[in-house]
Every structure is written in C-alpha cells, then in structure tokens.
Design an enzyme around this catalytic site. Structure first.
Site, PDB file in Angstrom:
ATOM      1  CG  HIS A  10      -4.208   3.389   4.109  1.00  0.00           C
ATOM      2  ND1 HIS A  10      -3.206   2.615   4.644  1.00  0.00           N
ATOM      3  CD2 HIS A  10      -4.333   4.465   4.937  1.00  0.00           C
ATOM      4  CE1 HIS A  10      -2.749   3.192   5.747  1.00  0.00           C
ATOM      5  NE2 HIS A  10      -3.417   4.321   5.937  1.00  0.00           N
ATOM      6  CG  HIS A  55      -4.140  -1.223   4.526  1.00  0.00           C
ATOM      7  ND1 HIS A  55      -3.703  -0.399   3.502  1.00  0.00           N
ATOM      8  CD2 HIS A  55      -4.849  -2.232   3.930  1.00  0.00           C
ATOM      9  CE1 HIS A  55      -4.113  -0.906   2.342  1.00  0.00           C
ATOM     10  NE2 HIS A  55      -4.812  -1.998   2.578  1.00  0.00           N
ATOM     11  CD  GLN A  97      -7.695  12.840  -4.092  1.00  0.00           C
ATOM     12  OE1 GLN A  97      -7.233  13.768  -4.771  1.00  0.00           O
ATOM     13  NE2 GLN A  97      -8.184  11.753  -4.632  1.00  0.00           N
ATOM     14  CG  ASN A 115     -13.430  10.189  -4.607  1.00  0.00           C
ATOM     15  OD1 ASN A 115     -14.537  10.691  -4.545  1.00  0.00           O
ATOM     16  ND2 ASN A 115     -12.560  10.489  -5.550  1.00  0.00           N
ATOM     17  CB  SER A 142      -6.498   4.442  -6.261  1.00  0.00           C
ATOM     18  OG  SER A 142      -6.064   5.352  -5.255  1.00  0.00           O
ATOM     19  CB  CYS A 152       0.942   1.213   4.740  1.00  0.00           C
ATOM     20  SG  CYS A 152      -0.606   0.340   5.040  1.00  0.00           S
ATOM     21  CG  HIS A 192      -6.946   7.886   0.882  1.00  0.00           C
ATOM     22  ND1 HIS A 192      -7.336   6.583   0.684  1.00  0.00           N
ATOM     23  CD2 HIS A 192      -7.044   8.501  -0.328  1.00  0.00           C
ATOM     24  CE1 HIS A 192      -7.635   6.416  -0.593  1.00  0.00           C
ATOM     25  NE2 HIS A 192      -7.483   7.568  -1.234  1.00  0.00           N
ATOM     26  CB  CYS A 234      -0.907  -0.013   1.229  1.00  0.00           C
ATOM     27  SG  CYS A 234      -1.712   1.568   1.528  1.00  0.00           S
TER      28      CYS A 234
HETATM   29  P1  H2U Z   1      -8.266   8.358  -4.419  1.00  0.00           P
HETATM   30  O1  H2U Z   1      -8.852   8.980  -3.192  1.00  0.00           O
HETATM   31  O2  H2U Z   1      -9.132   8.607  -5.617  1.00  0.00           O
HETATM   32  O3  H2U Z   1      -7.927   6.936  -4.231  1.00  0.00           O
HETATM   33  O4  H2U Z   1      -6.893   9.097  -4.699  1.00  0.00           O
HETATM   34  C1  H2U Z   1      -5.694   8.861  -4.052  1.00  0.00           C
HETATM   35  C2  H2U Z   1      -4.707   9.862  -4.583  1.00  0.00           C
HETATM   36  O5  H2U Z   1      -3.375   9.441  -4.238  1.00  0.00           O
HETATM   37  C3  H2U Z   1      -4.740  10.038  -6.086  1.00  0.00           C
HETATM   38  O6  H2U Z   1      -5.148  11.350  -6.375  1.00  0.00           O
HETATM   39  C4  H2U Z   1      -2.509   9.894  -5.239  1.00  0.00           C
HETATM   40  C5  H2U Z   1      -3.298   9.795  -6.521  1.00  0.00           C
HETATM   41  O7  H2U Z   1      -2.877  10.776  -7.426  1.00  0.00           O
HETATM   42  N1  H2U Z   1      -1.290   9.102  -5.199  1.00  0.00           N
HETATM   43  C6  H2U Z   1      -0.107   9.690  -4.778  1.00  0.00           C
HETATM   44  O8  H2U Z   1      -0.073  10.893  -4.515  1.00  0.00           O
HETATM   45  N2  H2U Z   1       1.032   8.933  -4.668  1.00  0.00           N
HETATM   46  C7  H2U Z   1       1.090   7.599  -4.969  1.00  0.00           C
HETATM   47  O9  H2U Z   1       2.128   6.985  -4.806  1.00  0.00           O
HETATM   48  C8  H2U Z   1      -0.093   6.912  -5.522  1.00  0.00           C
HETATM   49  C9  H2U Z   1      -1.379   7.703  -5.561  1.00  0.00           C
HETATM   50 ZN    ZN Z   2      -2.297   1.071   3.743  1.00  0.00          ZN
END
Ligand code: H2U
Ligand code: ZN
Length: 353
Positions: free
Chosen positions: A165, A114, A169, A154, A162, A53, A167, A50
């Site tokens: 975990h 996680h 934005q 999201n 994606s 993490c 999170h 992940c």
């Molecule tokens: P989601 O909430 O849609 O999963 O978005 C997670 C964000 O994490 C996504 O905008 C970022 C992606 O650009 N990301 C990173 O900043 N670093 C990473 O190593 C993978 C994903």
């Molecule tokens: Zn994680």
C-alpha cells in the site's frame, strides 16, 4: 575527464565528506542486464487484510477512517516516544555515552488505493502528498523538542517495507541525526569558505557538464551524483535555493510532483518491476545547530538509494571491502545516468494496457 573512464579512482562526496571507489574497468560495457519478464503485480484496489486501506483495523484495534486522499497517523510501533525522562550518561572518558531521545513517528498513506504507487498516481494526487509533507515538516518541527524531521519512503520487501500500500514515514527527532548533521556542517563550511551554497554551485556545474543529468523541469533537476555509491543512486535538486520543503512556491510544488512521478516511472521501467528503494528528503534542521546561517547554507534535496544492480532480482550488497573499508562501484555514475536517461516516461504497466 583524462583517464577516469578507464581506471580505478576515488571520488569525493563533498556533501557528506566521504569517498567512494569507482572501478569502471570491471564493466567493459555499461549495460549487462539480464532480461526478466516484467512483474505485473495485480493488486486489488482495496485489500481487506491491509492495515493501511481505508476502514480497516490496525494493530492495537484502531480503525482507519474511510479516507480519500492522504491519511496520516502516529506509528503504532513508534521507534521514538514524545515523552521520556531527560537523562544522560558519560562515563570513563566518554567510553560509555548515552542520552535519552524524544521524538515522534508517523505513517503517511499516499492514496486510499492499495494498488497504486507514487509514479502511478496522477499529478494532482502527488501534489496533495507534497502539501501534507510540508504541513508535517512545519507542525512536527515547531515542537521545541524537535531538531529534525526526516521524511522518507521505503519501497519493496527487499528494503524491509512491510506492505505494498503506497505509504511513507516521518520520524521527528530531538537530536540532529548523523547523516543530516554531516551535510549540515559540510554545507555551512562550504558557505563560509566560498560564500555560496554548495548544492547551488553543484547543480550549476552539473547542468553545464551535462554528463549525469537524467531529466529536468522548470524547478528541479534529477541526476546521478558524481559520488554515487549505489548503482542507480539519484538525487533530485531544486534549481532555486531554498532550505526546506515548506519554502516551495506553488509552481515548485507541482514541479516537484512532476519530478517525483517521472523519476519513479523511469526507475520502474529500468528493470520492469516496482523498483525498490529508500527515498527521503534532507533539509534544514528545525532547530538551528550553531548560528542562523541554516537557511543560506541548507539546500533542500531528495536522495534515492535503490539496492538493485542488474535486474529485478540481482541486487548490490555492501559487503567485504565495502563493509570494512569504503564503498565501491563498477558501473560509473555517468553510465547509470545514461541508462536512466534512455528510458521512457510512460510507466510499463500503462504501456501494456
Ligand atoms: P514500512 O514503510 O517499513 O512498511 O513501515 C510501515 C510502518 O507501519 C511500520 O513502521 C507501522 C509499522 O510500525 N504500522 C503501524 O503503525 N500500524 C500497524 O497496524 C502495522 C504497521
Ligand atoms: Zn491497502
């Protein structure tokens, strides 16, 4: 409400200035759910693959610290950049308009664990997330180039998330985006016409009618708005008037954590699944739009837009008439609220342990 429970009707959203078509006659019974087995995703507390993490490597080779608590970092694939040349075009009577947009995108891990989600975190840990949201609203918003700070989560792959975990934005933009801009002008207009705050008045009316309230605590009300478009669309509104998350009192911070936990738990219990949604806050632009009325007109609130309709796998699609004409729903906001109100506030995963 006269015959509104039985016949097709349009309902007005005064916050966005838009209409929704409600067709209650299509669902004779409020609940036609299909029963599916609960999804118990047995995730590990730590996942070495992940990128969120603690201690793991992200895209581009940056390593996360071994954080405990909340962790934020600039999005490695940010949709907006802090620096861009100031340029614009406006050609052929406005048929071709563009303007560069500066901004910042950050990712915020709610927990080092996680396997947790907001509703399964304890209240003290959710409060810490609220404090970081406050701090981010303040610091990102204090940049003179930034007009608006959009905080959101999201959740679920169906929403394009994606990674499980926990999170969220934050996107901070140079210009006020369209939806908050609509709410900004609607709220300022209402203030001008009626002398009061649109959402203060709305909360009072909803509490009085008591048809769409899901639950409340001392400081917040969770309800299905009269004009909801998504089947289980929800708003959380403060009872007291304040314009942005940084204006919450200590008591409101803990009541807000309580409201987020209870709402998230009810959602998960609805279809016995980690309920997918896009959730986010609408609040005062960090740069005043026209006058200094922002604080008086703007009422902080949370929107949840969940895609599910009848079960963990049956979702609503915005297609056909809705894509071409206007949004439409079958189950009424009143029956959606009734269903959400009837659910337990003990998470189903905790019930089974
Ligand atoms: P989601 O909430 O849609 O999963 O978005 C997670 C964000 O994490 C996504 O905008 C970022 C992606 O650009 N990301 C990173 O900043 N670093 C990473 O190593 C993978 C994903
Ligand atoms: Zn994680």
């Amino acid at each position: 409400m006269m015959h509104l429970a039985d016949y097709p009707q349009r309902r007005y959203n005064p916050l966005a200035g838009e209409w929704v078509l409600v067709s209650p006659h299509r669902t004779k019974r409020p609940w036609q759910g299909q029963v599916e087995k609960p999804t118990i995703d047995k995730l590990p507390e730590y996942d070495e693959t992940c990128y969120l993490c603690p201690g793991n490597e992200r895209a581009g080779g940056v390593k996360n610290p071994k954080y405990d608590g909340v962790f934020t970092f600039p999005n490695d694939f940010a949709a907006l950049l802090p620096e861009a040349p100031e340029e614009s075009m406006n050609e052929a009577n406005g048929l071709f308009q563009a303007v560069t947009e500066r901004g910042r995108c950050e990712v915020l891990c709610f927990s080092p664990r996680h396997d947790l989600t907001l509703p399964r975190m304890d209240l003290a840990s959710i409060e810490k997330v609220v404090r970081v949201w406050q701090e981010k609203y303040r610091t990102l918003g204090s940049d003179p180039h930034i007009s608006y700070v959009q905080i959101f989560e999201n959740r679920g792959s169906v929403m394009g998330c994606s990674n499980p975990h926990p999170h969220g934005q934050i996107w901070a933009t140079e210009h006020l985006p369209d939806l908050p801009a609509k709410e900004d002008s609607r709220q300022r207009l209402y203030k001008k016409e009626h002398g009061s705050c649109l959402l203060c008045d709305y909360v009072q009316q909803e509490l009085k009618k008591n048809e769409r309230i899901i639950f409340q605590n001392d400081s917040f009300v969770a309800l299905v708005p009269f004009w909801a478009v998504w089947p289980y669309e929800v708003m959380i509104l403060p009872k007291r008037h304040f314009a942005s998350i940084d204006q919450m009192t200590d008591k409101e911070v803990s009541d807000f954590a309580d409201a987020l936990k209870r709402m998230g738990t009810r959602f998960d219990n609805l279809f016995l699944t980690s309920f997918p949604y896009s959730m986010g806050f609408h609040q005062k632009p960090t740069k005043p739009v026209q006058d200094t009325e922002g604080d008086a007109a703007w009422h902080f609130h949370v929107h949840y837009f969940p895609p599910l309709l009848r079960s963990a796998t049956v979702r609503k699609f915005m297609v056909g008439f809705e894509l071409l004409a206007m949004p439409q729903r079958d189950i009424t906001p009143e029956s959606a609220a009734e269903r959400l109100r009837s659910l337990s506030e003990v998470h189903y995963m905790e019930q089974q342990q």
